[in-house]
Design a protein around this motif. Structure first.
Motif, PDB file in Angstrom:
ATOM      1  N   GLY A 176      -7.004   7.128   0.310  1.00 56.39           N
ATOM      2  CA  GLY A 176      -7.504   5.770   0.114  1.00 56.39           C
ATOM      3  C   GLY A 176      -8.919   5.691  -0.417  1.00 56.39           C
ATOM      4  O   GLY A 176      -9.417   4.596  -0.697  1.00 56.39           O
TER       5      GLY A 176
ATOM      6  N   PHE B 273      -2.800   4.158  -0.626  1.00 58.27           N
ATOM      7  CA  PHE B 273      -3.399   3.773   0.650  1.00 58.27           C
ATOM      8  C   PHE B 273      -4.607   2.886   0.384  1.00 58.27           C
ATOM      9  O   PHE B 273      -5.324   3.063  -0.609  1.00 58.27           O
ATOM     10  CB  PHE B 273      -3.835   5.014   1.442  1.00 58.27           C
TER      11      PHE B 273
ATOM     12  N   THR C 162      -4.355  10.552   5.022  1.00 57.03           N
ATOM     13  CA  THR C 162      -4.272   9.097   4.922  1.00 57.03           C
ATOM     14  C   THR C 162      -5.623   8.469   4.645  1.00 57.03           C
ATOM     15  O   THR C 162      -5.706   7.341   4.147  1.00 57.03           O
ATOM     16  CB  THR C 162      -3.690   8.502   6.212  1.00 57.03           C
TER      17      THR C 162
ATOM     18  N   SER D  18       0.811  -1.211   0.000  1.00 54.44           N
ATOM     19  CA  SER D  18       0.000   0.000   0.000  1.00 54.44           C
ATOM     20  C   SER D  18       0.839   1.253   0.000  1.00 54.44           C
ATOM     21  O   SER D  18       0.364   2.307  -0.386  1.00 54.44           O
ATOM     22  CB  SER D  18      -0.945   0.022   1.212  1.00 54.44           C
ATOM     23  N   THR D  19       2.085   1.181   0.457  1.00 51.94           N
ATOM     24  CA  THR D  19       2.938   2.365   0.417  1.00 51.94           C
ATOM     25  C   THR D  19       4.266   2.080  -0.251  1.00 51.94           C
ATOM     26  O   THR D  19       5.255   2.742  -0.009  1.00 51.94           O
ATOM     27  CB  THR D  19       3.182   2.897   1.843  1.00 51.94           C
TER      28      THR D  19
ATOM     29  N   ARG E 192      -1.738   3.576   8.060  1.00 53.03           N
ATOM     30  CA  ARG E 192      -0.810   3.033   7.074  1.00 53.03           C
ATOM     31  C   ARG E 192      -1.286   1.673   6.586  1.00 53.03           C
ATOM     32  O   ARG E 192      -1.188   1.337   5.405  1.00 53.03           O
ATOM     33  CB  ARG E 192       0.585   2.918   7.682  1.00 53.03           C
TER      34      ARG E 192
ATOM     35  N   TYR F 105       0.022  11.783   7.333  1.00 54.27           N
ATOM     36  CA  TYR F 105       0.537  11.388   6.021  1.00 54.27           C
ATOM     37  C   TYR F 105       2.051  11.180   6.081  1.00 54.27           C
ATOM     38  O   TYR F 105       2.589  10.236   5.513  1.00 54.27           O
ATOM     39  CB  TYR F 105       0.185  12.468   4.998  1.00 54.27           C
TER      40      TYR F 105
END
Length: 670
Positions: free
Chosen positions: A424, A44, A420, A32-33, A75, A351
């Motif tokens: 997403g 995200f 964050t 995801s990161t 996260r 973030y």
């Protein structure tokens, strides 16, 4: 672009044993990161449920604790959301939350979330209250160590293991602090972005009573009232200090108080004399963060901005007079109570922590500027600088220039909340440009297109733009709205909202000067090509065909975009026309095959804007069409103001959207 995963793979202990090896939680979505060739910024996961709370009444240290907790938790999967302004549905944080069609749970006591999610973090990185910049180092470490940022009292109160204690590790030498961070943490942090956040913020103290001392009651913008003013603030003597605030008496047009020289007399004896932005001013400048330094060294503050001097006179003082060389639309007031307090700056740290980014705060001049240049040199070309710069306006010009020279587009994000979560929230975004209303036979009119600026600023898109966009009068007159196409990765739900709810009279255009705020003339040619290619990709993904661009400056004057730069836009982006920053006479030109117009603005609201526009075209003889691209003040205007202006624009004006404007201009110009 350097993959962030490659750097995480080799993470381990670094010099001085500060960062120990860490591992992501077993359920962490590493991908995801981890970045990919198809993206500029981290990915995200989509939230499935949100615990949320109103944190608007909390002090900065508690907001920072919660925001860094949010970074670690989100996260893996976004689960925490905070309302920073108020708890009402009329403000952006609450509006965006209300738009999210997923289960939510309100926590009336936001700090209860620390106990709920304490098991998701390793503990706390404790910063040094005496060294503000240590909070940024703590934030960088929090991302690397899966920890929160806290002071010692918070760590104790919430039972948080101290992972690293920064107290006593640094002093007030900012360069030395951030040099240590760069030397020791660079191998471990993400290379997808670089962050810049102020470690502290200034907060107004409630209940302070101000006494007005002087006010300019005429809208003066030409310095014609420049003179020496004796400001008697003796009425506020009696306590430890007197605080003198300089602000703007007309907050909607941009010509607030401007001061060049200050002298202070106590009982007719001079106790201080100084000029702004000098070491002599520093002991008296209680709060200068909301002001700027002008071209001749003057300090000024426009709109709702201000600055405050703190004067602690000798014991027994019965007369205190501040003498200033001052001009324009000033309002001066005084109080005997400390009007503000300093506390940690909490925003956007979710973030930064979630992406394991390095965050600093380096004013772009002198030794700190040299260190900032080193940062840009170490990060890959196109890695965005996210956050903002010290010293407000002057910091903006110099900071963006340094970032451009270093190959980094700037994303104004220091007040971007819940990033964050927004990153997403996948939402439908059309890649189809708005259909153009074609004018087949241009008449001898003044074709005018009007554009709200600030759209490169993603926090503006999240906050102020949402507020004025929801004005019921939006759509009554043709209006262009700048926006950052990088929202497709940092806030797709935000971009989607504006795109989906636009009326036939609303046109989204790309903010300066593409995918991220930048000055094209400052880039190395090969790196500018990379930036333009990247911008073209984002513009095509978001259906944007017009650009508001900054050019370059010579002798403090904006100049026309060069043939080479314009050709780059023509080749690598879908741009049909460019409105650029400009000084002087009306600019209409075709450069590199693209029509370019100079952005023009005027002070005041509708009637005053119209009067300035009439003056602008006074020399036009009506023998051929005239084209003007106007800029609208995004912080002072709203669609209601546009609706008031529209009916004033009768013959010879025709107000059109930018796509129609540049389509017509492209056919008129040779």
């Amino acid at each position: 672009m350097v993959s962030r995963r490659a750097f995480l793979a080799g993470s381990g202990a670094v010099t001085a044993g500060l960062v120990q090896p860490f591992a992501l939680p077993a359920n962490a979505a590493v991908s995801s990161t981890s970045g990919s060739s198809a993206r500029l910024l981290p990915v995200f996961n989509r939230p499935r449920h949100l615990d949320y709370a109103d944190v608007s009444k909390l002090r900065g240290e508690d907001q920072t604790l919660l925001t860094t907790l949010q970074g670690v938790v989100n996260r893996t999967e976004p689960e925490l959301y905070f309302i920073y302004d108020t708890g009402t549905e009329s403000v952006p944080d609450a509006k965006w939350l209300s738009d999210m069609t997923l289960p939510k749970k309100l926590y009336k006591n936001p700090l209860d979330l620390v106990a709920k999610y304490r098991g998701r973090v390793r503990g706390a990185i404790v910063y040094d209250d005496a060294v503000p910049d240590s909070l940024n180092v703590a934030t960088t470490l929090a991302g690397l160590e899966n920890a929160v940022v806290a002071n010692a009292d918070q760590a104790k109160a919430y039972g948080l293991k101290i992972v690293k204690d920064l107290r006593g590790m640094f002093d007030d030498d900012r360069v030395k602090t951030y040099r240590w961070q760069l030397d020791n943490l660079f191998p471990l942090v993400s290379k997808q972005l670089l962050a810049g956040l102020p470690p502290t913020r200034v907060v107004d103290v409630e209940g302070v009573q101000w006494l007005e001392i002087a006010r300019e009651t005429t809208q003066i913008r030409d310095s014609s009232n420049r003179g020496t003013y004796n400001l008697d603030v003796s009425a506020k003597l009696g306590k430890e200090a007197v605080y003198v605030k300089f602000g703007d008496s007309f907050t909607d047009d941009g010509w607030g108080a401007s001061v060049r020289h200050v002298s202070i007399k106590a009982n007719d004896t001079v106790i201080a004399t100084f000029e702004p932005n000098t070491p002599e001013e520093a002991p008296y400048l209680f709060d200068g963060s909301h002001s700027s330094i002008g071209g001749e060294g003057n300090r000024f503050a426009d709109g709702g901005n201000y600055w405050i001097y703190r004067i602690a006179p000798p014991a027994g003082t019965t007369s205190l007079v501040v003498t200033v060389e001052m001009w324009n639309q000033y309002v001066v007031s005084a109080t005997d109570t400390s009007p503000t307090r300093v506390e940690p700056f909490p925003y956007f740290r979710d973030y930064v922590v979630a992406t394991k980014a390095l965050v600093s705060w380096l004013p772009p001049g002198g030794a700190t500027g040299d260190l900032l240049i080193e940062h840009y040199a170490k990060w890959p070309t196109l890695a965005p600088y996210m956050g903002w710069f010290a010293n407000d306006v002057s910091g903006e010009w110099d900071g963006v220039d340094l970032a451009s020279k270093g190959g980094s587009p700037v994303v104004a994000a220091d007040f971007y909340m819940n990033g964050t979560v927004h990153a997403g929230l996948a939402s439908p975004i059309s890649d189809k440009p708005r259909a153009t209303r074609r004018i087949d036979k241009p008449q001898n009119k003044v074709y005018l297109t009007l554009t709200f600026g600030e759209g490169d600023n993603i926090q503006y898109c999240q906050r102020r733009l949402r507020e004025i966009w929801d004005d019921p009068k939006r759509g009554e007159v043709p209006t262009n709205w700048t926006i950052d196409p990088l929202l497709v990765e940092t806030g797709p739900n935000i971009y989607s909202y504006f795109q989906r709810t636009a009326t036939a009279n609303d046109l989204l255009v790309c903010g300066p000067s593409g995918a991220g705020y930048t000055y094209p003339a400052s880039w190395k040619p090969d790196e500018l090509t990379q930036y333009l290619k990247m911008s073209g990709g984002f513009m095509r993904r978001t259906g944007l065909e017009e650009v508001y661009a900054y050019s370059g400056r010579q002798d403090n004057t904006w100049v026309l975009l060069s043939e080479e730069i314009a050709k780059g836009y023509a080749e690598y982006t879908p741009t049909k026309g460019i409105m650029q920053t400009w000084d002087g006479d009306t600019l209409t030109a075709k450069v590199g095959g693209i029509p370019i117009t100079g952005g023009w603005g005027a002070p005041g609201k509708a009637a005053e804007f119209k009067a300035a526009l009439d003056q602008r075209i006074a020399s036009w003889d009506g023998s051929k069409p005239l084209f003007i691209s106007g800029l609208i003040g995004a912080w002072s205007w709203s669609p209601s103001d546009m609706a008031e202006l529209g009916p004033l624009l009768g013959d010879p004006y025709e107000l059109v959207l930018a796509n129609t404007f540049y389509d017509l201009l492209n056919r008129v110009l040779p």
